[in-house]
Scaffold this active site. Structure first.
Site, PDB file in Angstrom:
ATOM      1  N   ASP A 448      17.919  24.405  23.511  1.00 53.06           N
ATOM      2  CA  ASP A 448      17.677  25.053  22.229  1.00 53.06           C
ATOM      3  C   ASP A 448      16.364  24.493  21.680  1.00 53.06           C
ATOM      4  O   ASP A 448      16.035  23.331  21.933  1.00 53.06           O
ATOM      5  CB  ASP A 448      18.836  24.749  21.279  1.00 53.06           C
ATOM      6  CG  ASP A 448      18.612  25.342  19.897  1.00 53.06           C
ATOM      7  OD1 ASP A 448      18.307  26.537  19.823  1.00 53.06           O
ATOM      8  OD2 ASP A 448      18.715  24.592  18.914  1.00 53.06           O
ATOM      9  N   ASP A 665      22.679  21.179  19.570  1.00 52.86           N
ATOM     10  CA  ASP A 665      23.092  20.221  18.553  1.00 52.86           C
ATOM     11  C   ASP A 665      24.597  20.013  18.496  1.00 52.86           C
ATOM     12  O   ASP A 665      25.087  19.202  17.723  1.00 52.86           O
ATOM     13  CB  ASP A 665      22.574  20.636  17.169  1.00 52.86           C
ATOM     14  CG  ASP A 665      23.145  21.972  16.701  1.00 52.86           C
ATOM     15  OD1 ASP A 665      24.092  22.474  17.336  1.00 52.86           O
ATOM     16  OD2 ASP A 665      22.648  22.499  15.696  1.00 52.86           O
TER      17      ASP A 665
END
Length: 800
Positions: A448, A665
């Site tokens: 990401d 995350d």
């Protein structure tokens, strides 16, 4: 469901672990049992009310094994103390038996070999010389010597050999013969035959030294193996030892002032006000309410530089206060602290079984019966071919003793234990053994962008007005955008609000906020009078959905900002494009080094982002990332990962390292992390969702991704080496023993080889503690440059 961890004593090989599992699984209400031979622990999941812990303990003891301490919650200090006490007691007992065995076996061996080699005659006189002369007297003296050997060997057989006999009997009763059966049969055959010679029932040579040395050497090997296994599990003990046993708590006096009192950590409650002086450990997770200091969190996150702490900052239990005095309020205590969660996760992971262990388990299930058949066949063949009963017996005993099912049983769990422990020390947590095994086979890693490759703190670099009737100035445009975004928690929204604050711009009052994930937000602005304006802030996709037209001037400005590597947020008022805001997020300083290190290890990298393609390519070029998949909606990330997995699984691409990992995350990227073969959650300290992914990195440093891959590959390599040794050892030495290559010394040499086999497996696993180090990655300047071509085409090219 409840879960309990029980220390188990008396297990010697994989068959023992399987016998315990089988005994406990028979109980109603038990849903899963996992027995780890290396850690000597059983993790049992059960339904309270249907079955109790007492029933589980009774079933284990009925199977012939012991639970030497009270059960406790998985990963708790009580569980650690119980396991440690059981291990220390077992070590002391094994040490005593090994010492007694060696003290008695050594003179037995010396006297027997001295007589066989004719050396006793030189020392003790002609009565002990080789046969010939003084026949009657010599026979009498030889008989005395045989009785002396018997007297030395008998305590070894009864005391040192007692555990082998009792555990072997229990294993046979349970229908799962184990290593103890082989050792007991081998030593008993040599000792029993020698007794028959001593009593005059048969003629021949006595082998008391063989029986004694077999038991002494194997007992010594088992003691050293137990010590080494204790070192393999030491990492989790060091982690749990970080928690202080007492804490300084503030309590109010009658006059309203506060005084300190020392209390046990177990008595701390949420909301208690605690004090940490310089050099003291933090007793509970909490929030600083007063004081400033630097706190060393290296033992939790692996971060070497102490972090500055002040009012409002969080502190983690087990970390060390280095400088000033801190007052903090306890927020999480006991089993809810970050440290306790880490210990619990590592304990669960160490106790889980890796898929590669299934092969060893299948072989172990038939190994002992097969060895017993080979020993019987060896005895029968030698007796039929040569007619020499002694030679046939010695070779059969050598086959029984040289076989080592322990090495097979320890090959995988020993390496897993050390690998998991080393990972915890580095701030890398694997959910289970399967995650560790799969991480070693990763060939593509998708990252990401925001907050993972970049700082996650974008800043406004330019505000462009496109329609002055909607917003006459950049400040007016920023006020409108901040008014709409002030209710959002997205990093880009927060950046716009922060930019308005920095310029002392008051955000436009808004209401009726609505967010469209991956596209933008809507809000209604209240202006003077009764007029209301609808504000839309977001991507070009949002504008197209709302029918907002982009003219050539707008397209040119957007292209210009994207060429600078900016993420462009468009602002529309009542369906008309008012302007554009360019934001840019800086790359993490270690990202380039980490990407170069992954490429050096043969892993391809891909960036998966919802950002526009030009801005995404600019970041990818800066970091040296191989591929870009841009403008991917949050809900589409999991589907893109699935497509990458499908491409990796294609026959033309299938390889030993064809798995796909996703780094995010752990919260916003949860679906993509779950879809990937290996989901890697990256965070820092208390911010990280510890149980959100297959692999959790305790600090926001992409170099930990490289360390995780290195650790997984080193552990997988150690498992393969252990399994190769275990299979090669048995496949080589069992036939040699059956063929009589070692002659009359076969059983003694076999006992030494068998003891060394398990020690090799455990020792080879312990090397993992030194193979993967923390700190900087060792890369050349060219590797750090990380030059690579960037592609943003079909994902099927991801594996190269």
């Amino acid at each position: 469901m409840s879960q309990v961890e029980l220390p188990i004593s008396g297990m010697t090989c994989a068959n023992c672990a399987r016998a315990v599992e089988r005994a406990v699984k028979k109980l109603p209400g038990v849903t899963s049992v996992n027995v780890n031979l290396a850690s000597e622990r059983a993790t049992v999941e059960y339904t309270p009310g249907v079955v109790s812990i007492a029933h589980i303990v009774a079933a284990i003891r009925k199977a012939g094994y012991d639970v030497p301490a009270q059960p406790a919650d998985l990963g708790s200090r009580a569980a650690l103390d119980a396991t440690r006490a059981a291990r220390q007691a077992e070590l002391a007992q094994r040490r005593r038996r090994a010492i007694v065995g060696l003290l008695l076996a050594l003179p037995t061996f010396t006297l027997s070999m001295g007589r066989d080699l004719g050396l006793l005659g030189l020392v003790l006189g002609p009565a002990f010389a080789p046969p010939g002369g003084h026949a009657a007297h010599q026979a009498s003296e030889q008989a005395v010597l045989n009785w002396l050997l018997f007297a030395l060997a008998l305590p070894v057989q009864l005391y040192v050999g007692w555990p082998f006999y009792t555990h072997g009997y229990t294993a046979l009763r349970n229908g799962a013969p184990n290593m103890d059966v082989l050792v007991a049969l081998g030593s008993s055959a040599a000792f029993g035959y020698s007794c028959a010679v001593l009593l005059g029932w048969v003629d021949g040579h006595v082998y008391f030294e063989t029986a004694a040395v077999i038991l002494a050497l194997i007992s010594l090997g088992k003691y050293l193996e137990a010590r080494a296994k204790g070192q393999a599990g030491a990492a989790i003990e060091r982690l749990l030892d970080l928690t202080p046993k007492t804490a300084r708590r503030l309590r109010p006096r009658a006059d309203g002032s506060l005084e300190e009192e020392d209390v046990p950590v177990a008595s701390i409650n949420i909301g208690d006000l605690l004090v940490a002086r310089p050099g003291e450990r933090i007793a509970a997770d909490g929030v600083v309410v007063a004081g400033h200091s630097a706190v060393d969190e290296s033992m939790i996150t692996g971060e070497s530089v102490p972090r500055d702490k002040g009012p409002g900052d969080t502190v983690i239990a087990g970390t060390v206060n280095r400088e000033g005095v801190l007052r903090y309020e306890a927020a999480r205590v006991g089993q809810d602290t970050v440290l306790a969660q880490i210990v619990r996760l590592v304990a669960q992971a160490q106790g889980s079984k890796a898929p590669i262990q299934a092969l060893a388990d299948r072989v172990s299930a038939v190994f002992v019966p097969a060895v017993m058949l080979i020993a019987i066949g060896t005895f029968a063949a030698w007796l039929a071919l040569g007619g020499d009963f002694q030679r046939a017996m010695i070779n059969a005993v050598a086959v029984l003793v040289v076989a080592c099912p322990c090495a097979l049983g320890l090959a995988t769990p020993a390496a897993i234990m050390v690998g998991m422990g080393r990972g915890a020390e580095l701030g890398i947590l694997f959910r289970n053994s399967a995650a560790l095994e799969q991480a070693a086979r990763v060939g593509l890693i998708a990252f990401d962008k925001t907050g993972t490759l970049t700082q996650g703190r974008p800043t406004v670099v330019e505000v462009v007005v496109l329609d002055q009737t909607c917003a006459p100035t950049p400040d007016a445009l920023l006020a409108l955008a901040a008014g709409a975004e002030q209710h959002s928690e997205h990093p880009l929204a927060q950046a716009i609000v922060e930019a308005a604050k920095a310029r002392a711009i008051q955000p436009t009052p808004t209401a009726q906020f609505r967010a469209l994930p991956g596209m933008g937000v809507f809000a209604v602005a209240h202006s003077t009078g009764d007029n209301q304006r609808t504000i839309a802030v977001g991507s070009a996709r949002l504008m197209a959905q709302q029918g907002v037209a982009l003219d050539e001037r707008a397209e040119a400005q957007i292209a210009r900002l994207q060429a600078r590597g900016c993420t462009v947020m468009l602002v529309a008022v009542d369906g008309r494009l008012a302007g554009a805001i360019g934001l840019r997020d800086t790359a993490r300083p270690e990202s380039r080094t980490a990407i170069a290190a992954l490429k050096q290890r043969g892993i391809r990298t891909l960036m998966l982002t919802g950002d526009n393609a030009p801005a995404a390519r600019a970041v990818a070029e800066e970091l040296g990332i191989d591929e870009v998949l841009a403008e991917v909606m949050p809900g589409e990330k999991a589907a893109r990962i699935a497509a990458l997995k499908l491409a990796a699984a294609a026959p033309r691409r299938r390889s030993a390292r064809a798995l796909v990992a996703m780094v995010g995350d752990g919260i916003n990227d949860a679906p993509a992390l779950a879809e990937a073969d290996v989901g890697i959650a990256i965070g820092s300290g208390t911010d990280v969702a510890i149980e959100a992914a297959d692999v959790t990195l305790m600090r926001s440093d992409l170099r930990q991704v490289v360390q995780a891959i290195d650790l997984a590959r080193a552990t997988a390599r150690g498992i393969r080496q252990n399994l190769f040794w275990a299979f090669f050892y048995n496949l080589l030495l069992i036939p040699l023993a059956a063929l009589g290559v070692f002659q009359q010394y076969g059983p003694i040499l076999a006992a030494g080889a068998m003891a060394s086999s398990s020690l090799f497996v455990v020792g080879n696993s312990l090397r993992l503690r030194r193979q993967v180090r923390g700190g900087e990655l060792n890369l050349s300047a060219q590797q750090k440059a990380g030059a690579g071509q960037i592609r943003d085409d079909a994902p099927s090219t991801a594996l190269g």
